[in-house]
Design a protein around this motif. Structure first.
Motif: not given
Ligand code: SF4
Length: 373
Positions: A351-360
């Motif tokens: 999930x951290x690679x999905x949103x522009x707010x995700x850290x990844x």
């Protein structure tokens, strides 16, 4: 543009960086968590970590709404859309979050489920009005910023006597997650946190006063900051000044939008429609008590969880995915072995690679990992 350009001024940023460098105590480390995904995005986009002395470390927190939504909640939404012949409406990023069995809401849509992307909760209500013969469910996610609009459409649906509309509520609460992070500091993998950059939009709703109890209890400063780069730099300076003088206070850098009492009208809407859940499962944090909202019994007819008897089962993340450790602040995106190879924004594994707010996603998009961040 007023309120944006002047908060992105490079010369002012370099000046602030010099002041920070002159203020830090070189004999100690400063570990500062930015709770909110909006700040994580700004830090990556503008390269703010690179402007700071080596002993000031920014730690990403769990404040990205789609990142903290566990797989089981996405599975429930997919089951609702595929087994009950409803129109399921949700925000764009939610559609791409990986679920069980290689599915996502987007893939379920491609397989025939009627799942629609909306820009606002009001769009979902309009779809219900336009399709009176179909049941329409709004899959509601997010922190305190997106909760009042969900409350508003439930009240509007009641006024309109819309029988074909309901909400699958997954709204979560910032202060409870911050408490959980501090309570987890005993974990041997935890990075000790010296202070918090407090969220911007969330704080416009709940107000700076909501952090006072937290600060008193854990003796960690919180500085609420706007999302522009100079906001974040100024907040970091204010945190360092507090830490240097042994203070732990709530300070508000984002005075152009945040008040101590927050937005009373928005709070009133939420209190009218929602009540606390006993506990809620967060991706990364696990079960956190009193950290999420459910729809009050008075509005049961608009509660999709009750209406469709939606179940929930905990599902572990992909074996290779380090999202849980990243959301707790224990690891950085580049610590994940599949970061930027198997897992990219086009093909997110976690999930951290999905949103522009995700850290990844933020690290990948702005190439910060190439510098070792
Ligand atoms: S790079 Fe992908 S798989 Fe690794 S932690 Fe980030 S989202 Fe998860």
């Amino acid at each position: 543009m007023k309120y944006i350009a002047e908060f992105r001024d490079g010369e002012l940023a370099r000046g602030l960086a010099k002041t920070i460098a002159a203020t830090v105590n070189p004999t100690r480390e400063y570990r500062l968590m930015e709770f909110c995904g909006g700040h994580t995005h700004a830090i990556s986009r503008y390269g703010l970590q690179d402007l700071l002395p080596a002993n000031v470390r920014l730690i990403h927190g769990p404040g990205c709404p789609v990142c903290v939504l566990p797989i089981g909640r996405i599975d429930s939404a997919i089951a609702l859309a595929t087994q009950h012949d409803v129109i399921l409406c949700t925000y764009a990023d939610t559609l791409r979050v990986p679920a069980s069995g290689g599915l996502s809401l987007l893939k379920a849509k491609a397989q025939g489920a009627d799942i629609r992307m909306v820009y606002s909760s009001a769009d979902a209500l309009r779809i219900a009005q336009d399709n009176p013969s179909r049941a329409v469910v709004f899959f509601a996610i997010g922190f305190e910023t997106t909760t009042p609009p969900t409350a508003a459409i439930i009240l509007q649906a009641q006024r309109l006597q819309l029988a074909n509309f309901s909400v699958l509520c997954n709204h979560v609460l910032t202060p409870a997650a911050m408490v959980h992070i501090m309570e987890s500091q005993q974990d041997p993998a935890a990075v000790a946190i010296d202070g918090f950059v407090g969220p911007a939009h969330v704080s416009t709703v709940i107000g700076s006063g909501q952090y006072e109890g937290f600060v008193a209890r854990y003796q960690r400063p919180v500085v609420i900051a706007g999302f522009e780069p100079l906001d974040v730099m100024q907040a970091i300076l204010m945190l360092i000044q507090q830490i240097n003088t042994g203070r732990a206070e709530v300070e508000n850098e984002f005075t152009r939008a945040v008040r101590r009492d927050g937005n009373r009208k928005a709070q009133g809407l939420c209190e009218q429609v929602f009540e606390l859940r006993d506990r809620f499962d967060w991706r990364g944090l696990g079960e956190v008590p009193l950290s999420a909202l459910k729809i009050r019994p008075e509005f049961a007819q608009f509660d999709a969880e009750l209406r469709y008897q939606v179940g929930y089962a905990q599902v572990p993340d992909h074996k290779a995915c380090e999202c849980a450790a990243i959301l707790r602040g224990h690891k950085r995106p580049a610590d994940c072995k599949v970061f930027g190879t198997v897992c990219t924004p086009d093909h997110p594994l976690g999930a951290c690679m999905v949103s522009s707010e995700g850290a990844c996603a933020a690290h990948y998009t702005y190439g910060r990992f190439r510098g070792g961040g």
